[in-house]
Motif scaffolding. Structure first.
Motif, PDB file in Angstrom:
ATOM      1  N   GLU A 124      14.700 188.713  37.430  1.00 28.53           N
ATOM      2  CA  GLU A 124      13.527 188.732  38.313  1.00 28.53           C
ATOM      3  C   GLU A 124      13.516 187.510  39.225  1.00 28.53           C
ATOM      4  O   GLU A 124      13.297 187.622  40.431  1.00 28.53           O
ATOM      5  N   VAL A 125      13.815 186.341  38.662  1.00 20.99           N
ATOM      6  CA  VAL A 125      13.866 185.111  39.460  1.00 20.99           C
ATOM      7  C   VAL A 125      14.940 185.241  40.534  1.00 20.99           C
ATOM      8  O   VAL A 125      14.724 184.890  41.696  1.00 20.99           O
ATOM      9  N   THR A 126      16.094 185.767  40.156  1.00 16.04           N
ATOM     10  CA  THR A 126      17.214 185.901  41.093  1.00 16.04           C
ATOM     11  C   THR A 126      16.872 186.853  42.227  1.00 16.04           C
ATOM     12  O   THR A 126      17.107 186.538  43.402  1.00 16.04           O
ATOM     13  N   ARG A 127      16.309 188.005  41.894  1.00 20.07           N
ATOM     14  CA  ARG A 127      15.923 188.976  42.936  1.00 20.07           C
ATOM     15  C   ARG A 127      14.898 188.377  43.900  1.00 20.07           C
ATOM     16  O   ARG A 127      15.009 188.526  45.116  1.00 20.07           O
ATOM     17  N   GLU A 128      13.902 187.699  43.356  1.00 17.40           N
ATOM     18  CA  GLU A 128      12.886 187.075  44.205  1.00 17.40           C
ATOM     19  C   GLU A 128      13.500 186.003  45.094  1.00 17.40           C
ATOM     20  O   GLU A 128      13.162 185.893  46.271  1.00 17.40           O
ATOM     21  N   LEU A 129      14.413 185.225  44.545  1.00 21.90           N
ATOM     22  CA  LEU A 129      15.041 184.150  45.298  1.00 21.90           C
ATOM     23  C   LEU A 129      15.902 184.686  46.442  1.00 21.90           C
ATOM     24  O   LEU A 129      15.909 184.121  47.536  1.00 21.90           O
TER      25      LEU A 129
END
Length: 165
Positions: free
Chosen positions: A85-90
Motif C-alpha cells: 500500500e505504501v509503495t502504490r501510494e508513493l
C-alpha cells in the motif's frame, strides 16, 4: 540530462545520474555519464528530497524513472503487510510531483529492469560503489541506468561503444 531513478517503498532508494549528451557537431558521440549520487530515505521524506533535487536539476532536462509496482505472488508474500500500500501510494505521489514540476516520468517493472541492469552492468557504469550498503538505492540506480541507456542515448556500460572489452 538528469535521470532520477527511484525504487519506491517504505525505505525508498533514489539515485541521480548526471549525463552529458554529444557536443554540437558530434552526433555520433554517445551520451556520457558524468556523475552519480545515491541515498535511501523513509517514504515520508521522498517528496522533500525530490523538491530539494529541483535546486540542482533542470526540470526540462530531467526524467524520473520509477519502479512500477506490480501486484503479484511475491508482493502478496511480503513480510510487511502495509508495504504494498505504501509503495502504490508513493508511486502516485512521485507521478504527481513529476507532473506538477514538469518533469518527465517513466516507469518499468522490476521484472523488466533487473535482468538487464545486473550488478556487473552497474559496476561497469561506476554505480555499484556509489550504492554500496544501500540495496534500495542500488535498485533506484538500476532504474536510472536502464532509462538513461534505453531512452536517452547513454551507451550500455558493457558495450564496446562505452569502452567495455
Amino acid at each position: 540530462m538528469y535521470v532520477i531513478g527511484i525504487d519506491p517503498g517504505p525505505i525508498t532508494g533514489i539515485a541521480l545520474l548526471i549525463t552529458q549528451g554529444p557536443a554540437v557537431g558530434s552526433a555520433n558521440a554517445p551520451t556520457r555519464l558524468l556523475g552519480a549520487e545515491a541515498l535511501q530515505v523513509t517514504h515520508g521524506l521522498v517528496p522533500y528530497v525530490l523538491d530539494s533535487l529541483l535546486t540542482v536539476v533542470v526540470p526540462q532536462a530531467t526524467v524520473v524513472a520509477v519502479e512500477r509496482f506490480v501486484v503479484g505472488p511475491r508482493a502478496a508474500r511480503s513480510a510487511h503487510g502495509g508495504s504494498g500500500e505504501v509503495t502504490r501510494e508513493l508511486v502516485g505521489v512521485i507521478a504527481h510531483w513529476a507532473k506538477r514540476n514538469q518533469v518527465t516520468c517513466r516507469g518499468w517493472s522490476a521484472a523488466e529492469v533487473k535482468p538487464w541492469a545486473t550488478d556487473g552492468r552497474l559496476d561497469a557504469a561506476g554505480l555499484l560503489e556509489a550504492t554500496k550498503g544501500m540495496r534500495h538505492a542500488r535498485d533506484g540506480a538500476r532504474h536510472a541506468l536502464y532509462c538513461a541507456v534505453r531512452d536517452f542515448g547513454l551507451a550500455d556500460p558493457l558495450s564496446r561503444k562505452a569502452g567495455a572489452r
